[in-house]
Design an enzyme around this catalytic site. Structure first.
Site, PDB file in Angstrom:
ATOM      1  N   GLU A  46     -17.894  25.985 -17.023  1.00 21.30           N
ATOM      2  CA  GLU A  46     -16.801  25.689 -15.991  1.00 21.30           C
ATOM      3  C   GLU A  46     -15.850  25.443 -16.535  1.00 21.30           C
ATOM      4  OE1 GLU A  46     -19.177  22.174 -14.221  1.00 21.30           O
ATOM      5  OE2 GLU A  46     -21.014  23.623 -14.133  1.00 21.30           O
ATOM      6  N   ASP A  57     -13.011  13.478  -9.677  1.00 19.76           N
ATOM      7  CA  ASP A  57     -13.417  13.108 -10.523  1.00 19.76           C
ATOM      8  C   ASP A  57     -13.194  11.232 -11.042  1.00 19.76           C
ATOM      9  OD1 ASP A  57     -14.072  15.466 -11.666  1.00 19.76           O
ATOM     10  OD2 ASP A  57     -12.410  16.551 -11.358  1.00 19.76           O
TER      11      ASP A  57
END
Length: 256
Positions: A46, A57
């Protein structure tokens, strides 16, 4: 057949997917990281599209995105770096990023460039499932792109089954409602969540992400899904070794 589908068709379990942020720690390292990961047995990659406000995140990937943007990484430059990647890379490649830079690029133009570069799928954490179905699914399918949806412990069963019925490739099982980041182990509540999803007998295979960093978390994820996604831990190692992907993946695999 799409490479993502082939991967899960031919490999029933213990798959390792690695996330890294394009442009960090070095602007020109993207292709080298990808090739090094494939040579070291990683099953899927990814590639993160840096964004100024990566709300799903934790601090490690936030800092990586900031570093990449300061280095000059952009979506346009990323596509330039990936244009020849399929000359020698065979494993599935996905782009992972937020909707804002993709929409600024143009969603169909983005999908077209993905297809030209040999990208197999995309993960867009802030793309609502209903919006995907209504506005973007037809375009993605036109370019044979798999749009991977995320589920969390808070996602209800009805929505999980809708996602399973209307997407293809795999389902990204977020291990918790928290942001990304390495964890030492998974508690009983998270293990119960993994088993609950496993017992639903979904059509799509599943990969577990967020918090995978060592043998304990990797094995726990693989016991209830097809494999695990490691991001923050690899990003940390890649920074530690100043972009040397070989050292980073060697050290990571020693922990698994």
């Amino acid at each position: 057949m799409n490479r993502i589908n082939l991967l899960f068709q031919n490999n029933p379990g213990n798959l390792l997917s690695i996330y890294f942020c394009a442009g960090c720690p070095t602007l020109e390292g993207t292709a080298d990281v990808i090739r090094t990961l494939e040579k070291n047995g990683v099953n899927m990659i990814e590639i993160g599209i840096p964004f100024s406000d990566p709300m799903a995140d934790g601090i490690v990937i936030q800092d990586a995105a900031t570093c990449a943007l300061r280095n000059g990484m952009s979506l346009r430059l990323l596509f330039e770096q990936l244009q020849d990647i399929r000359r020698d890379v065979r494993i599935p490649l996905l782009l992972m990023g937020y909707l804002n830079p993709i929409m600024h690029f143009g969603f169909e133009a983005f999908c077209r460039k993905c297809a030209e570069c040999g990208i197999d799928g995309v993960i867009i954490p802030d793309l609502p499932f209903r919006d995907y179905e209504k506005n973007y699914k037809t375009i993605a399918l036109k370019y044979d792109l798999r749009v991977i949806m995320l589920i969390t412990p808070e996602t209800d069963e009805k929505r999980i089954r809708e996602i399973d019925a209307h997407t293809d490739g795999f389902i990204y099982m977020v291990s918790s409602a928290a942001t990304t980041g390495a964890q030492k182990d998974f508690d009983n509540r998270k293990q119960a969540y993994f088993k609950k999803i496993q017992d639903m007998n979904l059509h799509n295979p599943r990969m577990v992400g967020f918090g995978i960093s060592n043998k304990q978390t990797f094995d726990a994820a693989c016991s209830h899904a097809s494999g695990a996604i490691i991001g923050s831990r690899f990003v940390t190692l890649l920074n530690k070794y100043k972009g040397d992907a070989q050292q980073a993946i060697t050290h990571l695999k020693e922990d698994l």
